[in-house]
Design an enzyme around this catalytic site. Sequence first.
Site, mmCIF file in Angstrom:
data_model
loop_
_atom_site.group_PDB
_atom_site.id
_atom_site.type_symbol
_atom_site.label_atom_id
_atom_site.label_comp_id
_atom_site.label_asym_id
_atom_site.label_seq_id
_atom_site.Cartn_x
_atom_site.Cartn_y
_atom_site.Cartn_z
ATOM 1 N N SER A 53 1.064 -1.120 0.129
ATOM 2 C CA SER A 53 -0.062 0.103 0.098
ATOM 3 C C SER A 53 0.902 1.198 -0.150
ATOM 4 C CB SER A 53 -0.729 0.067 1.238
ATOM 5 O OG SER A 53 -1.694 -1.130 1.343
ATOM 6 N N ASN A 54 2.030 1.470 0.824
ATOM 7 C CA ASN A 54 2.792 2.330 0.747
ATOM 8 C C ASN A 54 3.443 2.674 -0.760
ATOM 9 O OD1 ASN A 54 3.390 3.668 3.628
ATOM 10 N ND2 ASN A 54 2.888 1.620 3.822
ATOM 11 N N TYR A 148 -2.898 -10.978 2.671
ATOM 12 C CA TYR A 148 -2.853 -9.453 3.131
ATOM 13 C C TYR A 148 -4.380 -9.011 3.663
ATOM 14 C CZ TYR A 148 -1.393 -4.473 3.131
ATOM 15 O OH TYR A 148 -1.422 -3.117 3.245
ATOM 16 N N LYS A 177 -0.087 -10.802 6.564
ATOM 17 C CA LYS A 177 0.253 -9.691 7.024
ATOM 18 C C LYS A 177 -1.251 -9.131 7.624
ATOM 19 C CE LYS A 177 1.202 -5.043 6.196
ATOM 20 N NZ LYS A 177 1.468 -3.887 5.299
ATOM 21 N N ILE A 227 5.400 -5.747 9.326
ATOM 22 C CA ILE A 227 5.529 -5.275 8.192
ATOM 23 C C ILE A 227 5.091 -3.761 8.212
ATOM 24 C CG2 ILE A 227 4.896 -5.097 5.714
ATOM 25 C CD1 ILE A 227 4.507 -8.309 5.739
#
Length: 318
Positions: A53-54, A148, A177, A227
């Site tokens: 996402s980052n 995720y 995650k 993470i």
Amino acid sequence: MNGHRESRQLKPGINVPMVTIFKENEDVDVEAVAKHAVRLVKAGLTSITCQGSNGEAVHLTKEERILVTSTVRKAIDEAGFSDVPIVVGCAAQSVRETVEFCRDAHKAGGDYALVLPPSYYKAAYKPENFVEYFQDVADDSPIPILIYNYPGAVAGVDLDSDTIIKLAKHPNIRGCKLTCGNTGKLNRIAHAVKAATPSDRGSGWMCMGGSADFTIQTLIAGGSGIITGLGNVVPKACVKVFNLYAEGKIDEAQKVQAIVARGDWGVIAGGITGTKAALESYYGYGGYARRPLPKPSKDDVARYEAMLKEVVDFENSL
């Protein structure tokens, strides 16, 4: 399953979903991406993520995703970190396109695929459709899958512990995650799958938290590490919390965790915009996110600087 290869082994520790850095014209800044990746791995990460996402995965073309992954692999290999695995965000709405992204990641040097559940047609899905989606992707992906779970990014789809524990039985699904922040869920999963921890490799399955502000909580619950987007700005501080806990220095770990948690609130509040602004303010690179994400105002920049000053000062003391 077809064409699976043995990936570099994921180990308990800190992973950073690195930002993708763009030039003023919004082209990928290959040189800056490489520089940032090397800075991160030198801080002691046990793995690194591209296109999380980052990393603005949803803003990248297929070709740019391949470019970023291959750039990171080449940069960290040349810096002497060829043993560090790369996790690559590969989520799409269909099984077919997700598998295609997994294949691209594999060819570009990625070792694991980080995959969100589909959400666009959420109203049409039954619980078993999410299970089938991950199993089908895992069947055909040449690299192992990490689930995720990030409800905020997928219209509120929130996989429960029973679902993830069931999926963990697939031989090509190797971890998760949890950006849902649910440490109870994490605890149930970690113990059911005998997740890898700082002191015990267990089954090798990776049960990762999704935010640096609950690193200790994740480890106490039996998780494997974090993470964390905050690690883009202060990777050494994030690694320090993990290492202190792993060394049994719990009181020290708690004190550093408090500093990290206060800093993490800055990037949680500011999102990608705040993370890049902090990188620019404190390290002279980072730039802006792709449109339509907004550019921060001067007041925004000052606010992010203030929220992160304590943890950046700590980072620079290490």
